[in-house]
Design a protein around this motif. Structure first.
Motif, PDB file in Angstrom:
ATOM      1  N   LYS A 593       2.560   5.391  -6.530  1.00 58.90           N
ATOM      2  CA  LYS A 593       2.144   4.494  -5.451  1.00 58.90           C
ATOM      3  C   LYS A 593       2.401   5.130  -4.082  1.00 58.90           C
ATOM      4  CE  LYS A 593       0.894   1.336  -8.303  1.00 58.90           C
ATOM      5  NZ  LYS A 593       1.617   0.095  -8.559  1.00 58.90           N
ATOM      6  N   ASP A 594       1.587   4.763  -3.113  1.00 57.98           N
ATOM      7  CA  ASP A 594       1.761   5.194  -1.728  1.00 57.98           C
ATOM      8  C   ASP A 594       2.767   4.254  -1.078  1.00 57.98           C
ATOM      9  OD1 ASP A 594       1.612   5.611   1.038  1.00 57.98           O
ATOM     10  OD2 ASP A 594      -0.488   6.223   0.949  1.00 57.98           O
ATOM     11  N   GLU A 596       4.083   4.125   1.831  1.00 61.61           N
ATOM     12  CA  GLU A 596       3.754   3.654   3.178  1.00 61.61           C
ATOM     13  C   GLU A 596       2.813   2.461   3.119  1.00 61.61           C
ATOM     14  OE1 GLU A 596       2.894   6.794   6.169  1.00 61.61           O
ATOM     15  OE2 GLU A 596       3.333   8.127   4.493  1.00 61.61           O
ATOM     16  N   GLN A 597       1.871   2.512   2.181  1.00 60.28           N
ATOM     17  CA  GLN A 597       0.949   1.392   2.015  1.00 60.28           C
ATOM     18  C   GLN A 597       1.707   0.154   1.562  1.00 60.28           C
ATOM     19  OE1 GLN A 597      -2.357   1.756  -0.805  1.00 60.28           O
ATOM     20  NE2 GLN A 597      -3.589   2.589   0.873  1.00 60.28           N
TER      21      GLN A 597
END
Length: 694
Positions: A593-594, A596-597
């Motif tokens: 998973k990102d 920051e997102q």
């Protein structure tokens, strides 16, 4: 150490850029809007920030200050005596206008401390509860029992003040109930209860806790920095002697001083990192004359030509003690040096420069930055300072010397020796005067061994008599001595080599790295990692282990130096903590998973008890740094970091708190990231480089 994720690079960029955090955040945000920033671009930006920071730290102070020893071959001329006395006089007036430091101030817009925020809420309640008792300071403490998260402990103290004054209350419990009932509504507090003699226990809202942690993730860990009520501080640490190699005895001063400086810098204090090296005195006549003998063209003498600096010093000392003719020439050399004769100044500067090269090897390995202002820097100012103190009636004649008598101390502080020469007291008083008046420092911190406690206590008391410092110990400007104990060997005696020599610090650090590298290769990393990854990880783990083994102890105690213990990957060691951080980074990477997102679109919740326990400990970071700063105790931060790792381990190992693949994956990944961010900041404050994979 492995590739760092984009958010970690951004975090480091914010920490190391010369701009203010707000400016950095704005510029990063703007750049990301206009063009996606890849890890490669960010690394280049980070390298640029480090470069600018290095330039400002190491070059601009020299350029800005015409008195810097890094540019001048000899100390600057002293100021006119009339100017010096005028400044002393000004200090006498200003010393009465001091600021209380009972608690550390926190900015409204930067309320990272839970205690500080609760204190504001309880302050409002206290004004309503006891309106006739002004300026009552809320007494907030973290709970150690099961009744709550925090506690207000004002009831008993207030009862002792108001009983007999016709109060409506009938004892501390009633006061506590009133304090609880008068609390203004706050999203922070889930519930309150009163226990025992009026203790008001507070349970924090899980929703507020989760929001606070997520806000920190978005806005950065700097928003949790405490704010001491000072703008400028001097931290005087390391302070080796010229022509003598740094040994293990300098280890504690260097490591402790660097950590104190880092904590104050994190707290938005301008810190003047001072290396008060021993670069002046009678031994230089001996060294200069020996240099002339060994190298007729002394300016061509290099570190390589001279060889072991410690051996050079010992040989010159042996010659001084055994050869009367040499001794006489050496004594004349001192006179010529202090008289400013050009040849002797150049020789002095040459010896100092060779020593600096040796010191730099140690500082480079430890990642420590200092600005040198040695004894010679203050020497030209001493006569004016002594004259000013004499005019105030502080300096008296005693057995041919000039001294300052200190109340409660049997021996006087000698400021001019019977032969007319100056000494440590002369220099330290003058350095204190300079730091207060010229550098405008509000807090001067001296990091030396406990054996120098009495000396500095006498210097500080003399400064108080002179009016340079206020009489109270809890007011600014102030001076503090940070004492520390000995580094011991396995035999319980002062740490030395087998032939009873002191241990060279550069050798000790190289040994730590070598052992760390060997352990990595033994674990099979030689086939899995690049040589650069092996080297950088060995640096981080080896040097970090040495630092943490020192800092985790209360600085006042002695500690035993043991490589096997400090490089153990189990227990309260840097190796264990660095690996724990790397595991958290691995969890986030494996999720795919990102992060920051997730920070901006996901939601963090603290439903499970282990999640809440971890969240509460994270939120206590700011007040722990505040406590460590206030009391000048780095071990407080080490205790916090170790406990954080243990609490995270309990959370992550609980099957009910599964992270990857669970229906609460997003929230728990955010909790993992918050833990990693706080751990990285703890490492940064301790001068330890984090690793991102194992």
């Amino acid at each position: 150490m492995g590739a760092r994720p984009k958010h970690a690079i951004l975090e480091e960029l914010r920490s190391n850029c010369i701009q203010t955090p707000a400016m950095v955040n704005a510029s990063i945000t703007e750049a990301m809007v206009h063009a996606p920033m890849t890890e490669v671009v960010l690394m280049k930006l980070l390298a640029s920030a480090y470069s600018r920071r290095h330039l400002l730290l190491h070059c601009l102070p020299s350029i800005a200050s015409p008195t810097s020893l890094s540019l001048l071959p000899f100390p600057p001329p002293p100021p006119p005596l009339t100017d010096l006395l005028r400044v002393v006089s000004r200090r006498l007036v200003l010393a009465t206008k001091t600021q209380s430091i009972t608690t550390m101030a926190t900015r409204e817009e930067c309320m990272g401390s839970v205690k500080a925020q609760l204190a504001k809420i309880f302050e409002a309640s206290l004004k309503v509860t006891v309106p006739n008792e002004p300026d009552v300071e809320p007494l907030i403490a973290a709970c150690t029992g099961k009744f709550g998260d925090y506690q207000c402990n004002n009831a008993m103290g207030l009862w002792s003040k108001i009983k007999g004054k016709g109060t409506q209350f009938r004892g501390p419990p009633a006061v506590g109930e009133a304090i609880k009932n008068n609390l203004p509504t706050s999203e922070m507090i889930e519930s309150c209860s009163v226990a025992g003699p009026g203790f008001v226990n507070v349970v924090l809202s899980k929703n507020w806790m989760a929001k606070s942690i997520q806000k920190m993730l978005i806005e950065g860990i700097d928003t949790w920095a405490p704010m001491p009520p000072v703008k400028t501080a001097v931290v005087d640490f390391s302070s080796p002697n010229i022509a003598k190699e740094m040994h293990v005895g300098h280890l504690r001063s260097t490591i402790i001083g660097d950590t104190l400086a880092r904590m104050l810098e994190f707290s938005k204090v301008k810190v003047l990192r001072r290396n008060h090296v021993g670069d002046w005195g009678t031994q230089f006549g001996m060294l200069i004359e020996f240099l002339f003998e060994k190298f007729p063209n002394f300016e061509d003498a290099t570190e390589t030509a001279i060889g072991d600096l410690q051996a050079f010093y010992k040989a010159s000392k042996l010659r001084f003690d055994s050869d009367p003719a040499f001794k006489e020439r050496a004594q004349q050399a001192v006179v010529r040096l202090q008289g400013g004769e050009e040849k002797y100044r150049r020789a002095w500067a040459q010896i100092c420069e060779i020593s600096r090269t040796e010191f730099h090897k140690v500082y480079q390995r430890l990642g420590v930055h200092l600005e040198e202002k040695g004894e010679s820097f203050y020497n030209p100012y001493i006569p004016g300072v002594i004259e000013g103190l004499t005019k105030q009636g502080l300096v008296e004649e005693s057995q041919g010397a000039r001294v300052i008598f200190i109340e409660g101390v049997n021996i006087p502080l000698i400021v001019v020796k019977s032969d007319g020469g100056f000494n440590y007291a002369s220099t330290d008083l003058t350095a204190l005067w300079y730091r207060l008046n010229e550098e405008k420092a509000e807090w001067i911190i001296y990091v030396t061994d406990v054996g120098q406690q009495q000396h500095f206590d006498m210097v500080f008391k003399a400064a108080k008599r002179a009016g340079w410092l206020p009489q109270g110990d809890n007011s600014y400007p102030r001076a503090s001595h940070v004492g520390f104990g000995l580094v011991l060997g396995e035999d319980g005696k002062r740490f030395r080599t087998r032939n009873t020599e002191v241990v060279r610090l550069v050798d000790l650090l190289d040994e730590a790295k070598s052992r760390s590298k060997a352990a990595l290769i033994e674990r099979g990393k030689g086939e899995q990692w690049t040589e650069e990854e092996i080297e950088s990880t060995a640096d981080a783990v080896g040097y970090g282990a040495v630092k943490y083994a020192d800092l985790k102890n209360n600085r006042l105690t002695n500690y035993t130096f043991n490589f096997d213990q400090m490089l153990n990957d189990k227990g309260n060691t840097a190796v264990y903590l660095l690996y724990a951080h790397a595991r958290i980074c691995s969890i986030i990477r494996r999720s795919g998973k990102d992060i920051e997102q997730l920070m901006n679109k996901g939601t963090l919740v603290l439903e499970h008890k282990d999640e809440r326990d971890l969240g509460l400990h994270l939120l206590q970071f700011a007040e722990v740094v505040e406590e460590a700063c206030t009391n000048l105790l780095p071990n407080v931060l080490c205790d916090y970091l170790y406990n954080l790792s243990e609490i995270f381990s309990k959370f992550y190992s609980n099957p009910e708190c599964k992270v990857i693949g669970s229906d609460k994956e997003t929230s728990r990944l955010l909790l993992c990231e918050a833990t990693a961010v706080v751990m990285r900041k703890c490492f940064n404050l301790l001068g330890i480089t984090p690793i991102y994979k194992i």
